[in-house]
Motif scaffolding. Structure first.
Motif, short mmCIF file in Angstrom:
data_model
loop_
_atom_site.label_atom_id
_atom_site.label_comp_id
_atom_site.label_asym_id
_atom_site.label_seq_id
_atom_site.Cartn_x
_atom_site.Cartn_y
_atom_site.Cartn_z
N CYS A 1 0.79 -1.28 -0.04
CA CYS A 1 0.18 -0.04 -0.06
C CYS A 1 0.76 1.26 0.03
O CYS A 1 1.75 1.29 0.57
CB CYS A 1 -0.84 -0.10 1.23
SG CYS A 1 -2.15 1.30 1.14
N SER A 2 0.72 2.46 -0.79
CA SER A 2 1.20 3.76 -1.00
C SER A 2 0.76 4.64 -0.04
O SER A 2 1.25 5.79 -0.07
CB SER A 2 1.11 4.18 -2.35
OG SER A 2 1.57 3.15 -3.43
N ALA A 3 -0.21 4.49 0.58
CA ALA A 3 -0.96 5.38 1.65
C ALA A 3 0.02 5.65 2.89
O ALA A 3 0.96 4.74 3.23
CB ALA A 3 -2.13 4.90 2.30
N PRO A 4 0.29 6.94 3.25
CA PRO A 4 1.44 7.12 4.34
C PRO A 4 0.92 6.68 5.35
O PRO A 4 -0.28 6.60 5.96
CB PRO A 4 1.12 8.78 4.37
CG PRO A 4 0.44 9.12 3.31
CD PRO A 4 -0.58 8.02 2.74
N GLY A 5 2.03 5.74 5.86
CA GLY A 5 1.99 5.16 7.28
C GLY A 5 1.34 3.90 7.34
O GLY A 5 1.48 3.12 8.26
N CYS A 6 0.67 3.40 5.98
CA CYS A 6 0.26 1.97 5.83
C CYS A 6 1.14 0.71 5.71
O CYS A 6 2.12 1.10 4.84
CB CYS A 6 -0.72 2.05 5.01
SG CYS A 6 -1.79 0.42 4.80
N ARG A 7 1.00 -0.16 6.50
CA ARG A 7 1.96 -1.53 6.42
C ARG A 7 1.40 -2.49 5.69
O ARG A 7 1.88 -3.50 5.76
CB ARG A 7 2.50 -1.82 7.51
CG ARG A 7 3.11 -0.54 8.67
CD ARG A 7 4.59 -0.18 7.98
NE ARG A 7 5.38 -1.20 7.86
CZ ARG A 7 6.75 -1.53 7.56
NH1 ARG A 7 7.01 -0.65 6.72
NH2 ARG A 7 7.28 -2.51 7.39
N SER A 8 0.07 -2.33 5.12
CA SER A 8 -0.42 -3.45 4.30
C SER A 8 0.43 -4.11 3.37
O SER A 8 1.30 -3.34 2.57
CB SER A 8 -1.68 -3.09 3.75
OG SER A 8 -2.59 -2.55 4.80
N ASN A 9 0.51 -5.32 3.53
CA ASN A 9 1.35 -6.24 2.67
C ASN A 9 2.69 -6.30 2.52
O ASN A 9 3.55 -6.74 2.03
CB ASN A 9 0.90 -6.29 1.14
CG ASN A 9 -0.47 -6.49 0.97
OD1 ASN A 9 -1.09 -7.26 1.63
ND2 ASN A 9 -1.21 -5.93 -0.02
N TYR A 10 3.33 -5.60 3.86
CA TYR A 10 4.86 -5.61 3.98
C TYR A 10 5.03 -7.12 4.80
O TYR A 10 4.00 -7.69 5.12
CB TYR A 10 5.15 -4.42 5.03
CG TYR A 10 5.31 -3.16 4.47
CD1 TYR A 10 6.64 -2.57 4.02
CD2 TYR A 10 4.32 -2.54 3.77
CE1 TYR A 10 6.81 -1.42 3.39
CE2 TYR A 10 4.35 -1.16 3.12
CZ TYR A 10 5.64 -0.90 2.97
OH TYR A 10 6.07 0.41 2.34
N ALA A 11 6.43 -7.33 4.75
CA ALA A 11 6.73 -8.51 5.30
C ALA A 11 6.16 -8.67 6.82
O ALA A 11 6.26 -7.87 7.67
CB ALA A 11 8.23 -8.67 5.33
#
Length: 113
Positions: free
Chosen positions: A5-15
């Protein structure tokens, strides 16, 4: 690896994070693209092919996750589908973006599950 996700502060789909469906920045009407840029606090972004926003930043009713099939007996069968955004959907829930920079989130309280 799923798109992040490119939204500021979002960690969706990170490791280490669970998978969350993402949607690509639209390449449709300039007004819609500009509304996405403002909502994401990314008005000067140039590389649009890598901009994705996860489902956490949209209203549930803006995301279609199934469709109905009319059967011969007159009933409808609800069939799951790949998540798809409504044509005019714009990201709304952006806790990492200051409200004064995001015109689409200033009247909607933050929602982040």
């Amino acid at each position: 690896m799923p798109n992040r996700c490119s939204a500021p502060g979002c960690r969706s789909n990170y490791a280490g994070e669970p998978y969350t469906p993402v949607f690509k920045l639209p390449n449709g009407p300039p007004d819609l693209v500009n509304r996405w840029h403002r909502a994401l606090c990314r008005e000067g972004i140039r590389d649009l092919k890598n901009v994705f926003v996860c489902s956490k930043h949209f209203l549930d009713e803006e995301i279609q996750t199934s469709f109905s099939i009319h059967q011969p007996d007159g009933t409808y069968l609800e069939v799951p589908a790949k998540p798809k955004l409504q044509k005019d959907a714009v990201p709304r829930f952006l806790p990492g973006c200051p409200l004064h920079l995001s015109s689409s989130s200033d009247t909607i309280p933050p929602r982040f599950d």
